[in-house]
Design an enzyme around this catalytic site. Sequence first.
Site, PDB file in Angstrom:
ATOM      1  N   ASP A  50      -5.369  26.259  -1.110  1.00  0.00           N
ATOM      2  CA  ASP A  50      -6.404  25.235  -1.239  1.00  0.00           C
ATOM      3  C   ASP A  50      -7.204  25.103   0.058  1.00  0.00           C
ATOM      4  O   ASP A  50      -8.167  24.344   0.131  1.00  0.00           O
ATOM      5  CB  ASP A  50      -5.827  23.891  -1.707  1.00  0.00           C
ATOM      6  CG  ASP A  50      -4.867  23.297  -0.708  1.00  0.00           C
ATOM      7  OD1 ASP A  50      -4.576  23.925   0.317  1.00  0.00           O
ATOM      8  OD2 ASP A  50      -4.392  22.154  -0.967  1.00  0.00           O
ATOM      9  N   SER A  51      -6.825  25.893   1.089  1.00  0.00           N
ATOM     10  CA  SER A  51      -7.662  25.999   2.290  1.00  0.00           C
ATOM     11  C   SER A  51      -9.030  26.557   1.912  1.00  0.00           C
ATOM     12  O   SER A  51      -9.983  26.463   2.698  1.00  0.00           O
ATOM     13  CB  SER A  51      -6.995  26.893   3.335  1.00  0.00           C
ATOM     14  OG  SER A  51      -6.546  28.099   2.742  1.00  0.00           O
TER      15      SER A  51
ATOM     16  N   ASP B 147      -1.973  27.808  -5.252  1.00  0.00           N
ATOM     17  CA  ASP B 147      -1.760  26.498  -4.624  1.00  0.00           C
ATOM     18  C   ASP B 147      -2.146  25.389  -5.605  1.00  0.00           C
ATOM     19  O   ASP B 147      -3.263  25.397  -6.141  1.00  0.00           O
ATOM     20  CB  ASP B 147      -2.666  26.406  -3.390  1.00  0.00           C
ATOM     21  CG  ASP B 147      -1.962  25.821  -2.188  1.00  0.00           C
ATOM     22  OD1 ASP B 147      -0.789  25.420  -2.309  1.00  0.00           O
ATOM     23  OD2 ASP B 147      -2.594  25.798  -1.110  1.00  0.00           O
TER      24      ASP B 147
ATOM     25  N   LYS C 172       2.552  26.827  -5.388  1.00  0.00           N
ATOM     26  CA  LYS C 172       2.980  26.134  -4.166  1.00  0.00           C
ATOM     27  C   LYS C 172       2.547  24.684  -4.246  1.00  0.00           C
ATOM     28  O   LYS C 172       1.462  24.391  -4.757  1.00  0.00           O
ATOM     29  CB  LYS C 172       2.374  26.804  -2.924  1.00  0.00           C
ATOM     30  CG  LYS C 172       2.774  26.108  -1.618  1.00  0.00           C
ATOM     31  CD  LYS C 172       2.382  26.921  -0.403  1.00  0.00           C
ATOM     32  CE  LYS C 172       0.970  26.726   0.046  1.00  0.00           C
ATOM     33  NZ  LYS C 172       0.582  25.331   0.361  1.00  0.00           N
TER      34      LYS C 172
ATOM     35  N   GLU D  76       2.851  20.763  -1.827  1.00  0.00           N
ATOM     36  CA  GLU D  76       3.040  20.316  -0.451  1.00  0.00           C
ATOM     37  C   GLU D  76       3.948  19.107  -0.324  1.00  0.00           C
ATOM     38  O   GLU D  76       3.954  18.221  -1.185  1.00  0.00           O
ATOM     39  CB  GLU D  76       1.678  19.949   0.163  1.00  0.00           C
ATOM     40  CG  GLU D  76       0.805  21.155   0.427  1.00  0.00           C
ATOM     41  CD  GLU D  76      -0.449  20.810   1.213  1.00  0.00           C
ATOM     42  OE1 GLU D  76      -0.622  19.652   1.656  1.00  0.00           O
ATOM     43  OE2 GLU D  76      -1.273  21.727   1.372  1.00  0.00           O
TER      44      GLU D  76
ATOM     45  N   GLU E 226       4.520  24.581   8.414  1.00  0.00           N
ATOM     46  CA  GLU E 226       3.219  24.605   9.099  1.00  0.00           C
ATOM     47  C   GLU E 226       3.232  23.676  10.312  1.00  0.00           C
ATOM     48  O   GLU E 226       3.566  22.484  10.192  1.00  0.00           O
ATOM     49  CB  GLU E 226       2.091  24.193   8.127  1.00  0.00           C
ATOM     50  CG  GLU E 226       0.720  24.211   8.807  1.00  0.00           C
ATOM     51  CD  GLU E 226      -0.474  24.154   7.848  1.00  0.00           C
ATOM     52  OE1 GLU E 226      -0.267  24.277   6.621  1.00  0.00           O
ATOM     53  OE2 GLU E 226      -1.603  23.997   8.353  1.00  0.00           O
TER      54      GLU E 226
HETATM   55  O1  KIV Z   1      -3.907  26.534   1.632  1.00  0.00           O
HETATM   56  C1  KIV Z   1      -3.439  27.279   2.503  1.00  0.00           C
HETATM   57  O2  KIV Z   1      -4.091  28.175   3.027  1.00  0.00           O
HETATM   58  C2  KIV Z   1      -2.059  27.056   2.921  1.00  0.00           C
HETATM   59  C3  KIV Z   1      -1.506  27.923   4.007  1.00  0.00           C
HETATM   60  C4  KIV Z   1      -1.964  27.442   5.311  1.00  0.00           C
HETATM   61  C5  KIV Z   1      -0.029  28.044   3.941  1.00  0.00           C
HETATM   62  O3  KIV Z   1      -1.410  26.213   2.394  1.00  0.00           O
END
Ligand code: KIV
Length: 311
Positions: free
Chosen positions: A60-61, A99, A129, A131, A198
Amino acid sequence: MSSGARSHTAPPPSERRPVSLPRLAEMKENGEPIVMVTAYDYPSAQVAEAAGVDVVLVGDSAAMVVLGLPGTEQVSMEEMVVLGKAVRRGLRTPLMVGDLPMGSYEASNELAVQSAQRLVKETGCQTVKLEAGGIAVERARAIVRSGIPVMGHIGLTPQTATALGGYKAQGKTAASAIKLCEEALALQSVGCFAIVFEAVPAAITETIVEKLHIPSIGIGAGPATSGQVLVFHDLLGITTGHMAKFVKRYADLHETMVEAVGRYGEEVRSGHFPEPDHVYSVEPAELDEFRRYLDQESLASAKAWEWEPLP
Ligand code: KIV
């Protein structure tokens, strides 16, 4: 590489097999570092595939590095699905992780399972994934029970960065480190197949990962994790401006791209582009016939289309 560390290389492309969860567990057991990178579209996925990485995260970055948003909170499930579908088309061997964006899993176990299923069904990612610890541990348990493998993520969790006091390292006090350790053990106990750490001090990460039997993936968490992850745009220098301490740049593609687009602009303006190599040719006889047509017949037929005012 620290002294005494063994060097591992990616197998040649012809010998690469799709990376499975047992393979990741085996890599952790053998001390073979797991290489993970983010990707957000077809070309970045193709690069990850060609470079032989083990795990690709459609992170989600993307909110920040692709969509230009100030944080990850605003990216939607719809946007993650579009990006994930494109990534899938560029991948063959790496394990693909989707994500779960903020708001797609916190409210209930049902929502979490529905969102995970949507990512898997619509993008083709094999795992998801989410968080943080706390309620996310329950959500991870529900998703794992539904049959979808889950990667946890602790430490600096960008979706809840405001509550953490901003984008800063976590686990710097004993109390905070204890919380991280409890979250890691809880995520492991509900069946997560791996956990991202992280922005956690290296010594804290090292102490926690000793207690884990599942792989850990670090980003700003030191060398003790089973693998490392970096954001594609950060490591290639596509993003500009302030970079987190943990980012290592392996290229400066922003500069390269600006320079290339600038030269293109100069060549268009000066008439140096396109060159003969960039144009299509036509048989002289066809060209002559076309010109004859324009000179003789087309003018006649064009008359029929001449605009006549209504009476
Ligand atoms: O969204 C993302 O890029 C992440 C990584 C930094 C692990 O969660």
